[in-house]
Design a protein around this motif. Structure first.
Motif: not given
Length: 302
Positions: A228-229, A261-263, A297-299
């Protein structure tokens, strides 16, 4: 446990599962708070170790086990970690030794008090490294305390100092002479090329793992999440890439669109795991195999 824990090397896998795992392993549920804070017994495991002076350390999985030794049961405390980034800016071996040290020091007030150091339980920290460098692939290494006489030849009882072992399991490709046993088992589980049915078949035929509902559901979840990812990331990335390509050039636009888009989809999947599986952001990112060096970075984006 059979492949990495010396105490279970000669015990059948089925026997380990049926007789020696103590309680139900906990994942980010039960805190242990030494340093003068009243805490519950860690029997049955704990996954969060809080101290006043050292901050908070989270364990992926932590549980206890008993093993027959000289006619008595010796308790062990085991910690298992999954690591996607082998070089996060420090040595994983050093971090594993720190985890062992924390599991020993946190036993004060729960496993022993005052000067009863004889009650300290041996600890293992086992690390599953999914993207190791080439020279480390398909290897298992352990690090522990050994006796070495500098002068004379005295002998201390092994159980007095053999209290911690760090184990690094580094997976790799099947085109290697060491690709067998636990390395093959993990390779199959983490493979992005095998389908769910192919994984279930290998686990059942090569490792005699009974296909219970919970195991099938777990593998299905792993496969579905991975598919899915990447599928959603590619679809959205390609769409954005085409749109950007009209003004920036098709090649550069598609490349940038795929990345963005992936990020964005990874962030959506992190949020989804946090809500549906009640995970912390760190646990969700570990489940999605995001390198730990990118967590900050994602946090911030979350």
């Amino acid at each position: 446990m059979k492949s990495c824990v010396a105490e279970f090397r000669d015990v059948a896998v089925g026997e380990i599962a049926d007789r020696y795992i103590e309680g139900t392993p906990e994942v980010s549920e039960v805190p242990v708070m030494p340093d003068g804070i009243k805490s519950s017994k860690i029997t049955g495991s704990n996954t969060e170790d809080k101290t006043i002076n050292e901050g908070t350390v989270y364990f992926d999985i932590r549980f206890c086990a008993v093993t027959p030794r000289s006619g008595e049961s010796i308790r062990l405390i085991l910690n298992i970690e999954a690591q996607n980034d082998f070089y996060p800016g420090y040595s994983l071996v050093t971090r594993a030794i720190y985890y062992c040290s924390r599991m020993i020091s946190s036993q004060y007030g729960t496993e022993f008090t005052d000067s009863h150091y004889e009650n300290i339980k041996k600890v293992y920290s086992i690390w599953i490294c999914m993207n190791p460098p080439k020279e480390r692939q398909n290897s298992i290494s352990s690090y522990s305390i050994k006796e070495k006489n500098l002068i004379s030849n005295v002998k201390e009882a092994v159980e007095h100092y053999d209290l911690m072992t760090a184990v690094m399991i580094c997976t790799g490709s099947e085109n290697n002479e060491n690709y067998s046993g636990i390395l093959k088992l993990l390779g199959v589980l983490f493979s992005n090329e095998l389908s769910q049915d192919e994984k279930l078949k290998v686990l059942q035929e090569d490792f005699d793992i009974p296909m219970t509902h919970s195991i099938e559901r777990g593998i299905s979840s792993m496969c579905s999440l991975s598919d899915s990812v990447w599928q959603r990331a590619m679809e959205k990335g390609l769409a954005e890439g085409r749109e950007k390509g009209l003004t920036e050039g098709m090649e550069k636009g598609m490349e940038k669109g795929i990345t963005e888009g992936a990020e964005k989809n990874l962030i959506e999947n992190i949020r989804s795991l946090m809500v549906t599986m009640k995970m912390t952001a760190e646990q969700a990112m570990a489940a999605l195999r995001i390198p730990e060096s990118k967590w900050a970075g994602y946090n911030a984006k979350l």
